[in-house]
Design a protein around this motif. Structure first.
Motif, PDB file in Angstrom:
ATOM      1  N   VAL A 231      63.646  88.882 125.536  1.00 20.46           N
ATOM      2  CA  VAL A 231      62.186  88.919 125.387  1.00 20.46           C
ATOM      3  C   VAL A 231      61.526  89.379 126.683  1.00 20.46           C
ATOM      4  O   VAL A 231      60.623  90.228 126.675  1.00 20.46           O
ATOM      5  N   GLN A 232      61.969  88.829 127.812  1.00 19.61           N
ATOM      6  CA  GLN A 232      61.379  89.209 129.091  1.00 19.61           C
ATOM      7  C   GLN A 232      61.615  90.680 129.399  1.00 19.61           C
ATOM      8  O   GLN A 232      60.749  91.361 129.946  1.00 19.61           O
ATOM      9  N   GLN A 233      62.777  91.152 129.035  1.00 18.93           N
ATOM     10  CA  GLN A 233      63.099  92.555 129.266  1.00 18.93           C
ATOM     11  C   GLN A 233      62.149  93.470 128.518  1.00 18.93           C
ATOM     12  O   GLN A 233      61.665  94.473 129.047  1.00 18.93           O
ATOM     13  N   LEU A 234      61.849  93.117 127.276  1.00 17.75           N
ATOM     14  CA  LEU A 234      60.908  93.923 126.496  1.00 17.75           C
ATOM     15  C   LEU A 234      59.495  93.793 127.049  1.00 17.75           C
ATOM     16  O   LEU A 234      58.771  94.776 127.202  1.00 17.75           O
ATOM     17  N   ASP A 235      59.096  92.557 127.386  1.00 24.41           N
ATOM     18  CA  ASP A 235      57.730  92.317 127.837  1.00 24.41           C
ATOM     19  C   ASP A 235      57.405  93.075 129.120  1.00 24.41           C
ATOM     20  O   ASP A 235      56.277  93.540 129.315  1.00 24.41           O
ATOM     21  N   ARG A 236      58.398  93.203 130.004  1.00 19.40           N
ATOM     22  CA  ARG A 236      58.120  93.840 131.288  1.00 19.40           C
ATOM     23  C   ARG A 236      57.717  95.303 131.152  1.00 19.40           C
ATOM     24  O   ARG A 236      57.071  95.854 132.033  1.00 19.40           O
ATOM     25  N   GLY A 237      58.100  95.924 130.065  1.00 11.51           N
ATOM     26  CA  GLY A 237      57.785  97.336 129.917  1.00 11.51           C
ATOM     27  C   GLY A 237      56.742  97.654 128.879  1.00 11.51           C
ATOM     28  O   GLY A 237      56.475  98.822 128.621  1.00 11.51           O
ATOM     29  N   LEU A 238      56.144  96.635 128.247  1.00 12.93           N
ATOM     30  CA  LEU A 238      55.145  96.911 127.220  1.00 12.93           C
ATOM     31  C   LEU A 238      53.873  97.480 127.837  1.00 12.93           C
ATOM     32  O   LEU A 238      53.514  97.143 128.969  1.00 12.93           O
ATOM     33  N   PRO A 239      53.164  98.327 127.126  1.00 11.05           N
ATOM     34  CA  PRO A 239      51.915  98.901 127.655  1.00 11.05           C
ATOM     35  C   PRO A 239      50.893  97.819 127.945  1.00 11.05           C
ATOM     36  O   PRO A 239      50.803  96.817 127.240  1.00 11.05           O
ATOM     37  N   ARG A 240      50.125  98.020 128.978  1.00 11.00           N
ATOM     38  CA  ARG A 240      49.097  97.068 129.373  1.00 11.00           C
ATOM     39  C   ARG A 240      47.779  97.386 128.670  1.00 11.00           C
ATOM     40  O   ARG A 240      47.479  98.542 128.364  1.00 11.00           O
ATOM     41  N   TRP A 241      46.995  96.352 128.445  1.00  8.06           N
ATOM     42  CA  TRP A 241      45.698  96.512 127.793  1.00  8.06           C
ATOM     43  C   TRP A 241      44.735  97.204 128.752  1.00  8.06           C
ATOM     44  O   TRP A 241      44.605  96.809 129.922  1.00  8.06           O
ATOM     45  N   GLU A 242      44.060  98.218 128.238  1.00  9.84           N
ATOM     46  CA  GLU A 242      43.116  98.966 129.064  1.00  9.84           C
ATOM     47  C   GLU A 242      41.777  98.274 129.195  1.00  9.84           C
ATOM     48  O   GLU A 242      40.939  98.696 130.004  1.00  9.84           O
ATOM     49  N   GLY A 243      41.549  97.245 128.411  1.00  7.18           N
ATOM     50  CA  GLY A 243      40.312  96.495 128.545  1.00  7.18           C
ATOM     51  C   GLY A 243      39.343  96.736 127.410  1.00  7.18           C
ATOM     52  O   GLY A 243      39.628  97.463 126.448  1.00  7.18           O
ATOM     53  N   LEU A 244      38.179  96.128 127.528  1.00 11.53           N
ATOM     54  CA  LEU A 244      37.154  96.206 126.491  1.00 11.53           C
ATOM     55  C   LEU A 244      36.596  97.618 126.373  1.00 11.53           C
ATOM     56  O   LEU A 244      36.531  98.367 127.352  1.00 11.53           O
ATOM     57  N   GLY A 245      36.180  97.953 125.156  1.00  9.34           N
ATOM     58  CA  GLY A 245      35.656  99.283 124.890  1.00  9.34           C
ATOM     59  C   GLY A 245      34.205  99.440 125.318  1.00  9.34           C
ATOM     60  O   GLY A 245      33.631  98.583 126.006  1.00  9.34           O
ATOM     61  N   ASP A 246      33.587 100.515 124.863  1.00 12.85           N
ATOM     62  CA  ASP A 246      32.228 100.855 125.288  1.00 12.85           C
ATOM     63  C   ASP A 246      31.163 100.519 124.256  1.00 12.85           C
ATOM     64  O   ASP A 246      29.984 100.804 124.485  1.00 12.85           O
ATOM     65  N   ALA A 247      31.535  99.931 123.132  1.00 11.28           N
ATOM     66  CA  ALA A 247      30.556  99.681 122.068  1.00 11.28           C
ATOM     67  C   ALA A 247      30.314  98.182 121.897  1.00 11.28           C
ATOM     68  O   ALA A 247      31.171  97.353 122.222  1.00 11.28           O
ATOM     69  N   GLY A 248      29.137  97.864 121.368  1.00  9.94           N
ATOM     70  CA  GLY A 248      28.824  96.487 121.005  1.00  9.94           C
ATOM     71  C   GLY A 248      28.205  95.644 122.094  1.00  9.94           C
ATOM     72  O   GLY A 248      28.135  94.423 121.950  1.00  9.94           O
ATOM     73  N   TRP A 249      27.711  96.256 123.163  1.00  7.16           N
ATOM     74  CA  TRP A 249      27.159  95.481 124.270  1.00  7.16           C
ATOM     75  C   TRP A 249      25.653  95.265 124.104  1.00  7.16           C
ATOM     76  O   TRP A 249      25.045  95.792 123.168  1.00  7.16           O
ATOM     77  N   MET A 250      25.090  94.484 125.012  1.00  4.78           N
ATOM     78  CA  MET A 250      23.660  94.181 124.967  1.00  4.78           C
ATOM     79  C   MET A 250      22.848  95.470 125.026  1.00  4.78           C
ATOM     80  O   MET A 250      23.167  96.388 125.782  1.00  4.78           O
ATOM     81  N   LYS A 251      21.824  95.494 124.226  1.00  2.00           N
ATOM     82  CA  LYS A 251      20.959  96.667 124.209  1.00  2.00           C
ATOM     83  C   LYS A 251      19.982  96.615 125.382  1.00  2.00           C
ATOM     84  O   LYS A 251      19.612  95.547 125.874  1.00  2.00           O
ATOM     85  N   GLU A 252      19.558  97.779 125.797  1.00  2.96           N
ATOM     86  CA  GLU A 252      18.626  97.867 126.917  1.00  2.96           C
ATOM     87  C   GLU A 252      17.216  97.489 126.455  1.00  2.96           C
ATOM     88  O   GLU A 252      16.725  97.984 125.446  1.00  2.96           O
ATOM     89  N   LYS A 253      16.643  96.559 127.192  1.00  5.80           N
ATOM     90  CA  LYS A 253      15.270  96.141 126.897  1.00  5.80           C
ATOM     91  C   LYS A 253      14.485  96.072 128.199  1.00  5.80           C
ATOM     92  O   LYS A 253      15.035  95.802 129.271  1.00  5.80           O
ATOM     93  N   GLU A 254      13.196  96.245 128.091  1.00  5.71           N
ATOM     94  CA  GLU A 254      12.344  96.214 129.275  1.00  5.71           C
ATOM     95  C   GLU A 254      12.280  94.787 129.820  1.00  5.71           C
ATOM     96  O   GLU A 254      12.085  93.825 129.087  1.00  5.71           O
ATOM     97  N   GLY A 255      12.467  94.649 131.114  1.00  7.28           N
ATOM     98  CA  GLY A 255      12.413  93.346 131.749  1.00  7.28           C
ATOM     99  C   GLY A 255      13.650  92.499 131.543  1.00  7.28           C
ATOM    100  O   GLY A 255      13.608  91.294 131.793  1.00  7.28           O
ATOM    101  N   SER A 256      14.719  93.124 131.096  1.00  7.54           N
ATOM    102  CA  SER A 256      15.935  92.339 130.842  1.00  7.54           C
ATOM    103  C   SER A 256      16.631  91.913 132.130  1.00  7.54           C
ATOM    104  O   SER A 256      17.512  91.056 132.096  1.00  7.54           O
ATOM    105  N   GLU A 257      16.242  92.514 133.308  1.00  6.15           N
ATOM    106  CA  GLU A 257      16.868  92.101 134.564  1.00  6.15           C
ATOM    107  C   GLU A 257      16.623  90.629 134.861  1.00  6.15           C
ATOM    108  O   GLU A 257      17.484  89.939 135.413  1.00  6.15           O
ATOM    109  N   ASP A 258      15.452  90.125 134.497  1.00  6.38           N
ATOM    110  CA  ASP A 258      15.166  88.705 134.706  1.00  6.38           C
ATOM    111  C   ASP A 258      15.983  87.827 133.759  1.00  6.38           C
ATOM    112  O   ASP A 258      16.249  86.666 134.080  1.00  6.38           O
ATOM    113  N   ARG A 259      16.359  88.384 132.631  1.00  4.30           N
ATOM    114  CA  ARG A 259      17.118  87.623 131.652  1.00  4.30           C
ATOM    115  C   ARG A 259      18.551  87.373 132.142  1.00  4.30           C
ATOM    116  O   ARG A 259      19.167  86.390 131.747  1.00  4.30           O
TER     117      ARG A 259
END
Length: 777
Positions: A231-259
């Motif tokens: 198991v460890q042998q296989l795990d050491r070479g598995l592809p790594r997660w590139e991270g979260l994508g670019d969709a589904g985040w908070m929408k831009e709103k005026e004055g959101s910096e204070d939020r």
């Protein structure tokens, strides 16, 4: 000389014979892993080790294009296909064995065709890895020019899973590469540097119709150190997660910096009922990123996020939102799943997602009876909508089928970098216990048409139960990270999504790990072997896995392919979680259940269970195995306050054979109480504050709090008194034993003899004797 048409046909026949070669016992195709080249972009190290990569289809294409000037050139390339595999894999791997078999097949098939010239070469070609690396090793050590080929290095070519096309040069690789030391028997004088390795199993796996673990032999199911290395042998070479994508985040709103700062302070300041802050679980993490398998490698902490929010240095809402999501990702990996700290992290994540939703909760302070989850109850305590009754007063939140009312189905939904599609697996927020998120598979993605949630996305998911969410016998054992499929479906808004996970059916889990994007290292991974009927407490071993997944993916070749192990590796087995000293929390318990296989006919001649009463009917509260079962669960808001969550019972015709210690029985029974007792069934809201006995599932009732007083010590006697007492008892015992063999003795004589043997008279005897003598005077 040039290749004639007859020779070209003969070579094509040889290639066809290699493609059609199968294993003698399992009728498995041997050539599938040798048809195409490995993807060069992903597995560049393969091309560093192998000087002349070759594949069967490549040789056939070169032959048809007229690239070979003579037949022996084609023979040399065909030999390289298998010589490369023999060099790149260790002798114990399955692909090494297949390459040996096919190499022998090549030699035999070539000799059978008289139109082809026979090769007189007895050693690998000069361009083979065996010769090239052998010569390099000799040059480095300045030894003689001719050496024996080095032993195969511990490497394997990428392998394809069932239902996938063979790996192509521009396609997705079939297996990872893993760093591995050279075999102990290899000589250091001629051993080349070893790139990563992985090899194939002996059998491919499909969703349905695979052998069950029980039919594979007890010895095969043993988990030893060698299995862990696989198991460890296989795990050491598995592809790594590139991270979260670019969709589904908070929408831009005026004055959101204070939020931004408001949201950080809401997370940082949220407290339980006694004033303990949950954010200490996040603040306990180091700022440096030294946690394996994270999608980022820069320092991150709640303090850093707060300082950036105060300075308003984030470029956008999306940048702030993504960094907070990465902070929760780091916290989930830092803490042990199931622990209180892990539950605090998930609760704070759900609070943050609720505050950034279209309908945020009122506050501060923010209070929720469901730990900010959208549903009223989770696995083990929820009931299907159409089976609940007013008399039970149980939360009805699930269904037995996917609903299509007031919604529009879509192919996918996106939320905070997650792209959720049909048949994906998720961790969803658990209203009963945040430290045990709901394990679920997506059966539909939709956009709500309800007036209150118009246009908001969600998923319909099938729940899987953990062992502590089931009722099972004390002797039952479970696979490591085993879960059970149920018939509960629930609609969840995207705010309930915690993270992506994976769950494999046993047939695949023992043979490999899921490929991306189904799963990445660091993601939770579960295994399922059985269904669980929570109302009847029946465990049904799954044989037809196709019936457990959405219909749209049942015949899909792309559904959760695997990176295979070198051999089958079974997970560890553990006993019931309720038998552990840590008192695992959950709505289940120790009790009777039924285990059977799919389609097995039991009592009544059917495949189901014979019922002795109407399902869901109210039960008597006079016995500990009836009425309401109270689970040793977490607090409604997990924290330092030791509370208990109460989970309703599963109505079943099987009763627990336990001692009746209910309050009614302790009071003398219903007949004694008469009209003076007013008995009512506890509601889930009231019972939530009580604990239970983990062995018997009984509600623990106490008339008063436990008393913390000193116990009175037992009386002590002198050695002389104890010796006298022992002597007296011994004399009595000897007299009794002697009297059993003498039937002529009367009772009066035995008493006199006993008294005559007494060492001393008691005070009572002396007083009686004195009174008798006084009366005679």
């Amino acid at each position: 000389m040039t290749i004639s048409s007859a020779q070209k046909t003969a070579i094509e026949d040889v290639v066809d014979a290699l493609k059609n070669a199968t294993s003698p016992k399992k009728k498995r195709g041997l050539s599938e892993l040798f048809l195409e080249l490995v993807d060069k972009g992903t597995w560049a190290n393969y091309y560093e080790v192998i000087p002349q990569p070759r594949c069967l289809n490549g040789v056939l294409r070169s032959l048809q294009a007229g690239s070979y000037k003579e037949p022996l050139e084609a023979y040399e390339d065909l030999s390289l296909v298998f010589l490369n595999a023999l060099y790149y894999n260790e002798p114990t791997s399955q692909i090494y064995k297949d390459a040996e078999t096919l190499k022998t097949t090549l030699e035999n098939e070539w000799k059978l065709r008289t139109v082809l010239p026979v090769s007189t070469r007895t050693s690998p070609p000069p361009t083979s890895a065996q010769k090239v690396h052998g010569q390099l090793a000799n040059q480095q050590q300045k030894t003689e020019t001719q050496v024996a080929p080095p032993p195969p290095v511990a490497l394997a070519v990428p392998v394809k899973s069932v239902g996938h096309q063979a790996p192509t040069q521009n396609g997705t690789p079939s297996a990872p590469a893993v760093d591995s030391p050279p075999p102990p028997q290899a000589s250091t004088s001629n051993q080349p540097s070893s790139p990563p390795r992985m090899s194939s199993p002996d059998m491919d796996v499909d969703v349905g119709g695979t052998p069950e673990p029980e039919s594979m032999g007890v010895d095969d199911m043993a988990r030893d150190g060698e299995s862990d290395l696989v198991v460890q042998q296989l795990d050491r070479g598995l592809p790594r997660w590139e991270g979260l994508g670019d969709a589904g985040w908070m929408k831009e709103k005026e004055g959101s910096e204070d939020r931004w700062l408001e949201l950080v302070l809401a997370i940082k300041g949220h407290k339980d009922t006694v004033g303990n802050r949950y954010a200490t679980a996040i603040e306990a993490m180091p700022e440096e990123t030294n946690i394996p398998y994270l999608s980022f490698n820069f320092p991150l902490s709640l303090k850093l996020v707060e300082s950036r929010a105060r300075a308003k240095t984030y470029a956008s809402n999306k940048a702030f939102d993504k960094e907070v999501a990465q902070l929760f990702e780091k916290a989930r990996r830092w803490h042990e799943p199931g622990s209180d700290a892990y539950g605090h992290v998930l609760l704070l994540q759900r609070l943050y997602q609720a505050l950034t939703s279209p309908s945020p909760p009122s506050g501060p302070p923010y209070v929720s009876s469901t730990n900010f989850a959208s549903l009223r109850a989770g696995p083990g305590s929820a009931r299907p909508l159409h089976t609940s009754s007013d008399s039970e007063k149980l939360p009805a939140v699930t269904t037995f089928r996917v609903s299509s009312k007031d919604r529009t189905f879509v192919d996918e939904v996106t939320y905070r970098g997650w792209s959720v599609k049909l048949a994906d697996w998720l961790h969803l927020s658990n209203p009963d216990d945040p430290s045990k998120p709901i394990i679920a598979q997506v059966f539909k993605c939709y956009v709500s048409e309800e007036p209150a949630r118009k246009g908001q996305p969600g998923v319909t998911a099938c729940w899987y139960y953990r062992p502590e969410q089931t009722f099972h016998p004390a002797q039952r054992q479970f696979w490591e990270n085993e879960v059970f499929k149920t018939s509960h479906f629930a609609d969840h808004p995207v705010e309930d999504i915690i993270e992506g996970i994976a769950c494999q059916f046993t047939a695949r889990h023992i043979r490999g790990r899921p490929r991306p994007p189904s799963w990445y290292l660091g993601w939770p991974l579960y295994v399922c072997d059985s269904r669980y009927n929570d109302r009847e407490r029946i465990f049904v071993k799954i044989k037809n896995w196709n019936s457990c997944v959405p219909e749209e993916v049942r015949k899909s070749a792309d559904f959760m392919p695997i990176y295979p192990f070198e051999r089958m590796v079974f997970p560890r087995r553990f006993g019931s979680p309720f038998l552990k000293g840590s008192r695992i929390r959950g709505p289940g318990g120790i009790g009777e259940s039924i285990d059977r296989a799919e389609g097995e006919r039991i009592e009544g001649g059917g495949t189901g269970r014979k019922r002795t009463r109407k399902a869901g009917a109210p039960t008597d509260i006079s016995g500990p195995s009836k009425g309401l079962y109270v689970g040793v669960g977490p607090a409604s808001v997990p924290g330092a306050t030791p509370q208990a969550v109460v989970y309703p019972s599963q109505p079943a015709s099987v009763q627990l054979r336990t001692e009746d210690r209910s309050i009614v029985t302790a009071a003398g029974g219903a007949a004694v109480l008469g009209n003076n007792a007013n008995m009512e069934k506890l509601s889930a809201e009231t019972a939530r504050h009580f604990d239970r006995d983990p062995e018997t599932n009984e509600v623990l009732w106490f008339a008063a709090p436990p008393l913390n007083i000193a116990r009175k010590p037992a009386p002590r006697h002198s050695l002389q008194y104890l010796h006298w007492l022992a002597t007296k008892r011994k004399a009595i015992e000897e007299d009794r034993n002697g009297a059993e063999g003498m039937s002529v003795d009367t009772n009066e004589e035995r008493v006199k003899r006993t008294r005559s043997r007494a060492v001393n008279t008691t005070a009572t005897e002396r007083v009686d004797r004195f009174l008798m003598e006084s009366s005679q005077d």
